[in-house]
Motif scaffolding. Structure first.
Motif, mmCIF file in Angstrom:
data_model
loop_
_atom_site.group_PDB
_atom_site.id
_atom_site.type_symbol
_atom_site.label_atom_id
_atom_site.label_comp_id
_atom_site.label_asym_id
_atom_site.label_seq_id
_atom_site.Cartn_x
_atom_site.Cartn_y
_atom_site.Cartn_z
ATOM 1 N N VAL A 125 -8.511 -15.650 -1.122
ATOM 2 C CA VAL A 125 -8.357 -16.763 0.146
ATOM 3 C C VAL A 125 -8.959 -17.734 0.476
ATOM 4 O O VAL A 125 -10.080 -17.003 0.955
ATOM 5 C CB VAL A 125 -7.783 -16.368 1.023
ATOM 6 C CG1 VAL A 125 -6.940 -17.767 1.802
ATOM 7 C CG2 VAL A 125 -6.256 -15.959 0.508
ATOM 8 N N GLN A 126 -9.445 -19.162 0.089
ATOM 9 C CA GLN A 126 -10.400 -19.275 0.864
ATOM 10 C C GLN A 126 -9.530 -20.043 2.421
ATOM 11 O O GLN A 126 -9.009 -20.668 2.457
ATOM 12 C CB GLN A 126 -11.553 -20.642 -0.290
ATOM 13 C CG GLN A 126 -12.130 -19.859 -0.900
ATOM 14 C CD GLN A 126 -11.088 -19.035 -1.824
ATOM 15 O OE1 GLN A 126 -10.286 -20.181 -2.804
ATOM 16 N NE2 GLN A 126 -11.549 -18.092 -2.791
ATOM 17 N N LEU A 127 -10.901 -20.583 3.395
ATOM 18 C CA LEU A 127 -10.309 -20.908 3.965
ATOM 19 C C LEU A 127 -11.039 -21.630 4.986
ATOM 20 O O LEU A 127 -12.754 -21.539 5.212
ATOM 21 C CB LEU A 127 -10.036 -20.089 5.381
ATOM 22 C CG LEU A 127 -9.201 -18.084 5.267
ATOM 23 C CD1 LEU A 127 -9.115 -17.740 6.853
ATOM 24 C CD2 LEU A 127 -7.907 -19.091 5.207
ATOM 25 N N GLN A 128 -10.309 -22.860 5.102
ATOM 26 C CA GLN A 128 -11.730 -24.105 5.718
ATOM 27 C C GLN A 128 -10.960 -24.484 6.866
ATOM 28 O O GLN A 128 -9.582 -25.381 7.452
ATOM 29 C CB GLN A 128 -11.169 -25.480 4.871
ATOM 30 C CG GLN A 128 -12.124 -26.033 5.154
ATOM 31 C CD GLN A 128 -13.732 -26.132 4.898
ATOM 32 O OE1 GLN A 128 -14.615 -25.505 4.019
ATOM 33 N NE2 GLN A 128 -14.843 -26.907 5.579
ATOM 34 N N ALA A 129 -11.774 -24.266 8.464
ATOM 35 C CA ALA A 129 -11.634 -24.833 9.650
ATOM 36 C C ALA A 129 -12.214 -26.193 10.248
ATOM 37 O O ALA A 129 -13.247 -25.873 8.984
ATOM 38 C CB ALA A 129 -12.415 -23.354 10.049
#
Length: 122
Positions: A1-5
């Motif tokens: 999972v890649q998260l982009q804030a």
């Protein structure tokens, strides 16, 4: 999972910002998703968390009543709506996710996004 804030910025005290945490690589369904923040020279601090499947939400006492965490299934994104911001809310904000837990403890999360800076001027 890649998260982009995203969504951080500079705002005056009393203002509002909405942070976004977009996931790719896997859907958020059944995940616990949390927001944490870290001010210079301080430890990373729990802000809010949501159980993505059940919708249960948890908040730090310092933000309760001002911040709201929510999720958008269609966009695979979790939001942190921040109202009535105070200078002490200034920090780098991070989103985190884990498929097996929802927790106020940062080490319980396996996936982290990059931080987004929130600066509240007085």
């Amino acid at each position: 999972v890649q998260l982009q804030a995203s969504g951080g910025g500079l705002v005056q005290a009393g203002g509002s910002l909405r942070l976004s945490c977009a996931a790719s690589g896997r859907t958020f369904s059944s995940f616990g998703v949390g927001w944490f923040r870290q001010a210079p020279g301080k430890e990373r601090q729990f802000v809010a968390a949501v159980s993505y499947s059940g919708g249960s939400t948890y908040y730090a006492d310092s933000v309760k009543g001002r911040f709201t965490i929510s999720g958008d299934n269609a966009k695979n994104t979790v939001y942190l709506q921040m109202n009535s911001l105070k200078p002490e809310d200034t920090a780098v904000y991070y989103c985190a996710a884990d498929p097996t837990t929802i927790s106020r403890s940062a080490p319980r999360y396996n996936y982290w996004g990059q931080g987004t800076q929130v600066t509240v001027s007085s």
